[in-house]
Write an enzyme that holds these catalytic residues in place. Structure first.
Site, PDB file in Angstrom:
ATOM      1  N   ASP A 197       0.861  -1.185   0.000  1.00 18.68           N
ATOM      2  CA  ASP A 197       0.000   0.000   0.000  1.00 18.68           C
ATOM      3  C   ASP A 197       0.893   1.229   0.000  1.00 18.68           C
ATOM      4  OD1 ASP A 197      -2.045  -1.777   0.141  1.00 18.68           O
ATOM      5  OD2 ASP A 197      -2.783  -1.161   2.107  1.00 18.68           O
ATOM      6  N   ASP A 248     -15.148  -2.937  -1.450  1.00 19.17           N
ATOM      7  CA  ASP A 248     -14.753  -2.648  -0.072  1.00 19.17           C
ATOM      8  C   ASP A 248     -16.015  -2.362   0.725  1.00 19.17           C
ATOM      9  OD1 ASP A 248     -12.152  -2.692  -1.142  1.00 19.17           O
ATOM     10  OD2 ASP A 248     -12.266  -0.560  -1.614  1.00 19.17           O
TER      11      ASP A 248
END
Length: 238
Positions: free
Chosen positions: A8, A129
Site C-alpha cells: 500500500d 470494499d
C-alpha cells in the site's frame, strides 16, 4: 489459492492503514521497489498494489513508486486506487500492470467496468470494499447503501477477472479475515473472489483455502510484522 502480498503506497512509502484510516498509517519502508523484489524473491506469484493517495484524490498519485516496482519485478502486478477513467486504465495496462482494479467506478460507472473488461479480457478486477455488508467508495470515505452481493452480481456476465473483497473493519487490524462473508460472496457469484482484510496468520490462509471456493487472499501488515512468514505460507498453500 494464490497469496497476494500487499504494498500500500502513501506519499511514496510502503504503509498499512488501520481500518482504512489515512491518519492511522504505519510506515514499513521507504523503498517500495525493494519491498516488491523481496516478495518476488521469496516466491510470490503476484503482487497487490494500492495507491492510497490516489484512492482519495481520484487519480494516480504514487505513479513513480508503481513504475519503479514494475521495473524491479517480473511477477504480475495488480493495481488499484484512483483509476476511474478509460485513459487511466489504458495507461496502466500499457505500462505493464497485469490487472487493474476498479472500485469506486464499479458503483458510480459500471458501464466503464464492462467496457474495459470487454476490451481487456482477464485484466480487469472489481474491488468491493465494505463495512457491515455495505459498499464504501472513494478511498472508503463514502458509504453507500449498495450491498456487496448485489454489486458483485451486476458483473457476472461482464468478463471481469476477479472480485477483491475487503472487509474494512478487519483491514490492518490483525484480527483475522471475515471468512463467513467472503465465502458467502464466493458462493453467490461465479467470478473468482480474492479475500482481503485481516489475513494475519497461517491459519487464516488455510481456513480461506479450505472453503474450497475462495481463489486468493491478500496480506500486508502480517507480512511486514513477521506474524506471517511468506515462504512458509506459500509452501502451505502449494
Amino acid at each position: 489459492m494464490i497469496l497476494y502480498p500487499a504494498i500500500d503506497l502513501k506519499d511514496g512509502a510502503c504503509v498499512r492503514l488501520l481500518r482504512g484510516d489515512m491518519a492511522a498509517a504505519t510506515v514499513f519502508g521507504t523503498d517500495p521497489a525493494a519491498q516488491a523484489k523481496a516478495f518476488a524473491d521469496a516466491g510470490a506469484q503476484w503482487l497487490h498494489l494500492v495507491d492510497l493517495n490516489g484512492a482519495f484524490a481520484g487519480q494516480p498519485v504514487n505513479a513513480d513508486a508503481v513504475e519503479a516496482i514494475l521495473r524491479a519485478v517480473k511477477v504480475p502486478v495488480q493495481l488499484g486506487g484512483g483509476i476511474r477513467d478509460r485513459a487511466g486504465i489504458e495507461d496502466w495496462l500499457a505500462k505493464g500492470i497485469a490487472r487493474v482494479i476498479l472500485g469506486t467506478v464499479a458503483v458510480e460507472n459500471p458501464a466503464l467496468v464492462r467496457e474495459a473488461a470487454d476490451a481487456h479480457p482477464g485484466r480487469i478486477a472489481v474491488g468491493i470494499d465494505a463495512r457491515r455488508g455495505r459498499v464504501a467508495t472513494r478511498g472508503w470515505a463514502e458509504e453507500t447503501q449498495v450491498e456487496v452481493t448485489d454489486l458483485a452480481r451486476r458483473f457476472e456476465d461482464a468478463g471481469v477477472a476477479a472480485i477483491i473483497y475487503t472487509d474494512i473493519d478487519r483491514d490492518g487490524a490483525m484480527g483475522g479475515p471475515n471468512i463467513e462473508a467472503t465465502e458467502a460472496l464466493a458462493r453467490a457469484v461465479t467470478i473468482p473472489v480474492i479475500a482481503s482484510g485481516g489475513v494475519s496468520r497461517l491459519a487464516d490462509l488455510t481456513a480461506l483455502r479450505d472453503t474450497g471456493v475462495i481463489a486468493g487472499a491478500i496480506s500486508g501488515r502480517a507480512l511486514y510484522d513477521g506474524a506471517l512468514d511468506l515462504g512458509e505460507a506459500l509452501a502451505a498453500l502449494r
